[in-house]
Design a protein around this motif. Structure first.
Motif, PDB file in Angstrom:
ATOM      1  N   GLU A  49       0.955  -0.863   0.092  1.00 52.58           N
ATOM      2  CA  GLU A  49      -0.160   0.175  -0.322  1.00 52.58           C
ATOM      3  C   GLU A  49       0.980   0.950  -0.461  1.00 52.58           C
ATOM      4  N   PHE A  50       0.340   2.432  -0.164  1.00 52.81           N
ATOM      5  CA  PHE A  50       1.152   3.847  -0.599  1.00 52.81           C
ATOM      6  C   PHE A  50       0.355   4.937   0.296  1.00 52.81           C
ATOM      7  N   PHE A  51       0.073   4.884   1.637  1.00 52.73           N
ATOM      8  CA  PHE A  51      -0.463   5.718   2.172  1.00 52.73           C
ATOM      9  C   PHE A  51      -0.800   7.125   1.953  1.00 52.73           C
ATOM     10  N   LEU A  52      -1.095   8.464   2.463  1.00 56.73           N
ATOM     11  CA  LEU A  52      -0.940   9.784   2.172  1.00 56.73           C
ATOM     12  C   LEU A  52      -1.141   9.873   3.215  1.00 56.73           C
ATOM     13  N   LYS A  53       0.066  11.013   4.470  1.00 58.21           N
ATOM     14  CA  LYS A  53      -0.552  11.070   5.414  1.00 58.21           C
ATOM     15  C   LYS A  53      -0.784  12.836   5.627  1.00 58.21           C
ATOM     16  N   PRO A  54      -2.023  13.142   6.220  1.00 61.73           N
ATOM     17  CA  PRO A  54      -1.720  12.166   8.017  1.00 61.73           C
ATOM     18  C   PRO A  54      -2.168  10.769   7.914  1.00 61.73           C
ATOM     19  N   VAL A  55      -2.150   9.919   8.440  1.00 60.32           N
ATOM     20  CA  VAL A  55      -2.877   8.248   7.863  1.00 60.32           C
ATOM     21  C   VAL A  55      -3.956   8.209   8.771  1.00 60.32           C
ATOM     22  N   ARG A  56      -4.517   7.321   8.732  1.00 58.00           N
ATOM     23  CA  ARG A  56      -5.938   8.188   9.167  1.00 58.00           C
ATOM     24  C   ARG A  56      -6.586   5.994   9.726  1.00 58.00           C
ATOM     25  N   LEU A  57      -7.555   6.563  10.710  1.00 59.96           N
ATOM     26  CA  LEU A  57      -7.622   4.649  11.120  1.00 59.96           C
ATOM     27  C   LEU A  57      -7.985   3.995  10.023  1.00 59.96           C
ATOM     28  N   SER A  58      -8.519   4.356   9.711  1.00 59.14           N
ATOM     29  CA  SER A  58      -9.375   3.613   7.665  1.00 59.14           C
ATOM     30  C   SER A  58      -8.909   3.332   6.851  1.00 59.14           C
ATOM     31  N   ASP A  59      -7.312   3.811   7.236  1.00 59.88           N
ATOM     32  CA  ASP A  59      -6.175   3.017   6.303  1.00 59.88           C
ATOM     33  C   ASP A  59      -5.511   2.300   7.034  1.00 59.88           C
ATOM     34  N   LEU A  60      -5.131   1.982   8.159  1.00 62.19           N
ATOM     35  CA  LEU A  60      -4.752   0.297   9.489  1.00 62.19           C
ATOM     36  C   LEU A  60      -6.207  -0.385   8.895  1.00 62.19           C
ATOM     37  N   ASN A  61      -7.237  -0.195   8.198  1.00 61.68           N
ATOM     38  CA  ASN A  61      -7.372  -1.365   8.415  1.00 61.68           C
ATOM     39  C   ASN A  61      -7.464  -2.405   6.914  1.00 61.68           C
ATOM     40  N   ARG A  62      -6.762  -1.459   6.537  1.00 66.76           N
ATOM     41  CA  ARG A  62      -6.217  -2.312   5.258  1.00 66.76           C
ATOM     42  C   ARG A  62      -5.252  -3.136   5.160  1.00 66.76           C
TER      43      ARG A  62
END
Length: 233
Positions: free
Chosen positions: A129-142
């Motif tokens: 994965e490639f997350f854009l900051k700020p990272v959110r809790l919904s991102d971590l669910n992936r």
């Protein structure tokens, strides 16, 4: 380096970021998602924690230090910032994917800059994965599906290795020659005495012997009788 979470956490995440604020944020989000978390501030420290060090010939699989320093807990996922001094997140990703012992660990990249070419390059190199900051809790669910897939894959590899070991042991046992017991010498047979005559034959023999003795005696049974020889009285 900081390790948080309890022993009941099913998955362990290694978070890498040179920014203390971003490191604390990702740590808190991961804890909220019930992950065990280890945080480091550089890619080199992350590799050291993973037990990775290149030797003088550049081989990427040389273990670093004592196993007790980095294998007390299994790392199930690495989440790293892209822009870091020294070793970037992309460099760390390449090191992990080039190592035969680490390449199965999922790697997620974070960045505050939305650069499509950078995102594409990381995904092509093997990032999950490639997350854009700020990272959110919904991102971590992936994250969990990636860790579950890797965990199942590792278990399958362990089972295959165990089956291979069993097969090799059985093959070695079949190739070993069977030791047959040496024949024991048979004792020499002793000659057996002839069996005694039956009672009826023994009785007839005794009667014949008695009859012959009686024929050699005189009628008065006091003198012997000699046939053809005169006797004087």
């Amino acid at each position: 380096m900081a390790i948080t979470g309890d022993s009941r956490s099913q998955f362990h995440v290694l978070a890498v970021d040179d920014s203390l604020i971003d490191r604390k944020l990702i740590e808190r989000l991961l804890k909220t998602s019930s992950y065990q978390v280890t945080t480091v501030d550089s890619g080199s420290k992350a590799l050291k924690f993973l037990g990775f060090q290149e030797d003088e010939q550049g081989n990427p699989d040389t273990p670093f230090g004592s196993p007790n320093n980095h294998q007390e807990v299994e790392v199930n996922l690495i989440i790293t910032d892209y822009c870091m001094p020294g070793m970037t997140g992309y460099d760390l990703l390449k090191k992990v994917k080039e190592s035969s012992s680490l390449r199965n660990i999922p790697v997620v990249i974070m960045s505050s800059e939305n650069v499509p070419s950078r995102i594409t390059r990381c995904l092509e190199e093997g990032a999950e994965e490639f997350f854009l900051k700020p990272v959110r809790l919904s991102d971590l669910n992936r994250l969990k599906p990636h860790m579950m897939k890797t965990k199942i894959k590792n278990q399958k590899q362990e089972e295959d290795q165990e089956e291979l070991k069993i097969s090799e042991i059985q093959s070695d046992e079949q190739q070993q020659p069977v030791q047959l017991p040496s024949p024991q010498p048979q004792p020499e047979s002793q000659p057996q005495p002839p069996p005694p005559p039956p009672p009826a034959l023994l009785l007839q023999h005794n009667n014949n012997k008695r009859k012959a003795m009686e024929e050699g005696l005189s009628p008065d049974r006091t003198r012997p009788r000699y046939n053809g020889i005169p006797t004087m009285v």
